[in-house]
Each structure stands twice: as C-alpha cells, then as structure tokens.
Design a protein around this motif. Structure first.
Motif, PDB file in Angstrom:
ATOM      1  N   ALA A  14      75.965 -17.421  95.671  1.00 46.13           N
ATOM      2  CA  ALA A  14      74.602 -17.935  95.814  1.00 46.13           C
ATOM      3  C   ALA A  14      73.621 -17.039  95.094  1.00 46.13           C
ATOM      4  N   ALA A  15      72.666 -17.668  94.383  1.00 40.95           N
ATOM      5  CA  ALA A  15      71.625 -16.910  93.705  1.00 40.95           C
ATOM      6  C   ALA A  15      70.648 -16.360  94.730  1.00 40.95           C
ATOM      7  N   PRO A  16      69.889 -15.319  94.391  1.00 38.31           N
ATOM      8  CA  PRO A  16      68.920 -14.747  95.335  1.00 38.31           C
ATOM      9  C   PRO A  16      67.902 -15.787  95.778  1.00 38.31           C
ATOM     10  N   THR A  17      67.658 -15.877  97.065  1.00 35.77           N
ATOM     11  CA  THR A  17      66.668 -16.815  97.572  1.00 35.77           C
ATOM     12  C   THR A  17      65.264 -16.239  97.413  1.00 35.77           C
ATOM     13  N   MET A  18      64.268 -17.120  97.568  1.00 33.66           N
ATOM     14  CA  MET A  18      62.883 -16.678  97.450  1.00 33.66           C
ATOM     15  C   MET A  18      62.565 -15.605  98.483  1.00 33.66           C
ATOM     16  N   ARG A  19      62.972 -15.819  99.717  1.00 35.11           N
ATOM     17  CA  ARG A  19      62.670 -14.876 100.798  1.00 35.11           C
ATOM     18  C   ARG A  19      63.328 -13.519 100.554  1.00 35.11           C
ATOM     19  N   ALA A  20      64.616 -13.545 100.203  1.00 34.59           N
ATOM     20  CA  ALA A  20      65.333 -12.284  99.990  1.00 34.59           C
ATOM     21  C   ALA A  20      64.759 -11.515  98.803  1.00 34.59           C
ATOM     22  N   ALA A  21      64.446 -12.219  97.714  1.00 32.46           N
ATOM     23  CA  ALA A  21      63.918 -11.552  96.530  1.00 32.46           C
ATOM     24  C   ALA A  21      62.547 -10.934  96.794  1.00 32.46           C
ATOM     25  N   VAL A  22      61.677 -11.681  97.460  1.00 29.28           N
ATOM     26  CA  VAL A  22      60.320 -11.181  97.720  1.00 29.28           C
ATOM     27  C   VAL A  22      60.354  -9.999  98.680  1.00 29.28           C
ATOM     28  N   LEU A  23      61.141 -10.101  99.750  1.00 25.03           N
ATOM     29  CA  LEU A  23      61.211  -9.004 100.714  1.00 25.03           C
ATOM     30  C   LEU A  23      61.797  -7.740 100.081  1.00 25.03           C
ATOM     31  N   THR A  24      62.843  -7.911  99.278  1.00 24.98           N
ATOM     32  CA  THR A  24      63.437  -6.750  98.615  1.00 24.98           C
ATOM     33  C   THR A  24      62.454  -6.104  97.651  1.00 24.98           C
ATOM     34  N   MET A  25      61.725  -6.933  96.908  1.00 21.92           N
ATOM     35  CA  MET A  25      60.744  -6.395  95.969  1.00 21.92           C
ATOM     36  C   MET A  25      59.609  -5.678  96.702  1.00 21.92           C
ATOM     37  N   LEU A  26      59.196  -6.189  97.847  1.00 21.38           N
ATOM     38  CA  LEU A  26      58.160  -5.528  98.639  1.00 21.38           C
ATOM     39  C   LEU A  26      58.628  -4.149  99.110  1.00 21.38           C
ATOM     40  N   VAL A  27      59.898  -4.057  99.510  1.00 19.97           N
ATOM     41  CA  VAL A  27      60.425  -2.755  99.941  1.00 19.97           C
ATOM     42  C   VAL A  27      60.485  -1.789  98.769  1.00 19.97           C
ATOM     43  N   PHE A  28      60.993  -2.263  97.619  1.00 20.08           N
ATOM     44  CA  PHE A  28      61.069  -1.402  96.445  1.00 20.08           C
ATOM     45  C   PHE A  28      59.689  -0.910  96.017  1.00 20.08           C
ATOM     46  N   THR A  29      58.664  -1.728  96.238  1.00 20.93           N
ATOM     47  CA  THR A  29      57.316  -1.367  95.800  1.00 20.93           C
ATOM     48  C   THR A  29      56.618  -0.468  96.798  1.00 20.93           C
ATOM     49  N   TRP A  30      56.597  -0.876  98.063  1.00 24.30           N
ATOM     50  CA  TRP A  30      55.770  -0.184  99.051  1.00 24.30           C
ATOM     51  C   TRP A  30      56.487   0.935  99.781  1.00 24.30           C
ATOM     52  N   ALA A  31      57.815   1.005  99.688  1.00 20.53           N
ATOM     53  CA  ALA A  31      58.555   2.096 100.340  1.00 20.53           C
ATOM     54  C   ALA A  31      58.860   3.226  99.370  1.00 20.53           C
ATOM     55  N   ASN A  32      58.195   3.225  98.226  1.00 17.24           N
ATOM     56  CA  ASN A  32      58.386   4.275  97.235  1.00 17.24           C
ATOM     57  C   ASN A  32      57.157   5.185  97.237  1.00 17.24           C
ATOM     58  N   PRO A  33      57.284   6.403  97.710  1.00 14.07           N
ATOM     59  CA  PRO A  33      56.102   7.276  97.785  1.00 14.07           C
ATOM     60  C   PRO A  33      55.520   7.618  96.417  1.00 14.07           C
ATOM     61  N   HIS A  34      56.332   7.535  95.354  1.00 22.21           N
ATOM     62  CA  HIS A  34      55.815   7.846  94.024  1.00 22.21           C
ATOM     63  C   HIS A  34      54.766   6.841  93.585  1.00 22.21           C
ATOM     64  N   VAL A  35      54.863   5.608  94.087  1.00 19.22           N
ATOM     65  CA  VAL A  35      53.876   4.603  93.683  1.00 19.22           C
ATOM     66  C   VAL A  35      52.495   4.957  94.223  1.00 19.22           C
TER      67      VAL A  35
END
Length: 270
Positions: free
Chosen positions: A172-193
């Motif tokens: 199965a390809a990445p769903t909208m929910r899984a992709a958005v949630l993962t991207m939010l974690v990668f963005t906001w859980a990175n202290p360097h940002v």
C-alpha cells in the motif's frame, strides 16, 4: 529597487539553509516517487507552512523565548532523536530486505496519471479481464463442460477476474494521514529547525531594519515554498529511475545513514 535587495537576500539565505540532505527532504523525496499527487501536495504544504510560521515567529521575537527555556528544546531533542533512530532502523531494514517499492511507483503512476515506468519483466504479463461473449453457452452447458475432461485449469475461466494490473498484490502507498503526520513529526520534532528559523533567521531578519525586514522575511518564506515545491513535484520525474529495485536499496541505505546520523547527533546533543 530598495525592496528587491532585502527580498533577494532573504531568498538566498533561506535556500542556503534549506537546500541540504536532511530528514525532511529525504522523506519528501520518497513521497514524491511513491505517493499520489494529493499526498505529495499535502506534504509540500505542511513543509512550506511550517517553515513560514517558524520564520514569522522568529521575526516577531519568539526565538528569544526559546533561548530562555532550554528545557523545552531538550525534550524536543530526545523525542526527535528517538523517532529518527526508529525510522533509520526501518530504512536500513528496507535496504537489506526490499519491500516492493518499485511496484508501488507504478501503482501510484496509474492512480494519478503520471506516465508509468517500463513494462513488467519478460514472462510476466498483465492479466486482462475477458470481454463478455455474446454467444456464451447456457448455464447447464457451462456446468457440464466444467466437470468434463475438457475443463480449463483453475484461474483461466475468468469467473473471478483479477484486479487491474495485480494492484492488490502490491504494498500500500502512503496514505494522506500517515504522510502528513510523519512529515509533521520530522518538521516539528527537530530542534535544529527552531535554531535555524526562530533564532538564526529571526535575528538576521531583524538586522535588516524596520521596513526591510519584512521584505527579507518574504524572501526567506518564498525560498521554502520554492524548494519544497520543486522537490515534491519535480522529484516525481525520477519515477522511472525508482522503478528499479536496486535504486531503492541504494536510496534506503542513504536514508538510513542520514536518519541514524541525525538521531545519534541529537541524542548526544551535537
């Protein structure tokens, strides 16, 4: 003309910070070649809007608040490190044991109209659904022939036609929910940002003067929009390359190195 100079300066500074091999960019590239155009568009919007919010917050002075509460940065650092290490381990596993992403590329191409890669290997053909036969025999004749010695082997009668292109057998390809949630974690859980946007970009913007700082901010925000849009939608042109399983093994190996390196760096406080 006076507004153009700070705008270009902000654009150049923003691109210098964001155009790099990082966790956010590698995940967006993965979505670009595996997910549908709707999922890619949503992920691009998440990245661009997140950067815009953080840059604006830095210009408004929120970076000073972050510097005064280092405990919050420490918590974010360990949460991000744990997530990056877990994702890096999964990428390493995919590199050692391919998961069929090459087939997923073709499925996503069929779904949103992007030209699909080359055909299946020799000896493997798509099973087409047989057209209705206007002169089909009666029910009794069909039953008799099925039980007789001339009955066709199972799987060739067309009673239960397979799905188009064997999509049901693909991952199965990445769903909208899984992709958005993962991207939010990668963005906001990175202290360097936070250091890059709230502290660094915010301080540089405020050095431009009362009027020019907003033109500089527009340039920095435009840099994020341009880069994520180019990476998300331009990365889809790489689908023919990623239709080959060896390409995915190399890519997942690089992703594992990037994710694990960033995760270890965050854990040790680098």
């Amino acid at each position: 003309m006076n507004a153009l100079l700070p705008l270009l300066a902000g654009l150049g500074t923003g691109l210098a910070l964001i155009v790099a091999i990082g966790v956010q960019n590698t995940y967006l590239l993965r979505l670009a070649v595996t997910a549908s155009v709707r999922v890619v568009a949503a992920s691009v919007v998440v990245c661009a809007v997140s950067d815009a919010v953080l840059i604006l917050a830095g210009v408004l002075g929120v970076g000073v608040v972050v510097e005064r509460f280092p405990v919050a940065v420490v918590v974010i650092r360990f949460v991000g490190a744990a997530f990056l290490l877990a994702y890096g381990a999964l990428a390493a596993k995919r590199a050692l044991r391919p998961s069929g992403d090459a087939m997923r590329v073709e499925q996503a191409a069929d779904d949103d109209g992007v030209p699909a890669p080359a055909a299946a290997p020799a000896g493997q053909t798509r099973t087409s659904i047989p057209a209705p036969n206007a002169t089909a025999p009666s029910t009794s004749a069909t039953s008799a022939s099925a039980t007789g010695p001339t009955a066709e082997p199972a799987g060739r009668t067309g009673v239960a036609p397979p799905s188009r292109g064997g999509v049901t057998t693909r991952p199965a390809a990445p769903t909208m929910r899984a992709a958005v949630l993962t991207m939010l974690v990668f963005t906001w859980a990175n202290p360097h940002v936070y250091l890059d946007t709230l502290v660094f970009l915010g301080s540089v913007a405020n050095q431009q003067g009362v009027d020019d700082r907003w033109w500089w901010t527009i340039g920095a925000v435009a840099a994020s929009c341009l880069w994520f849009g180019a990476l998300g939608f331009g990365g889809r042109l790489l689908r023919p390359l990623f239709a080959r399983p060896p390409t995915w093994r190399v890519f997942d190996g690089l992703v594992a190195v990037v994710m694990l390196s960033f995760g270890v760096a965050l854990a040790v406080g680098a």
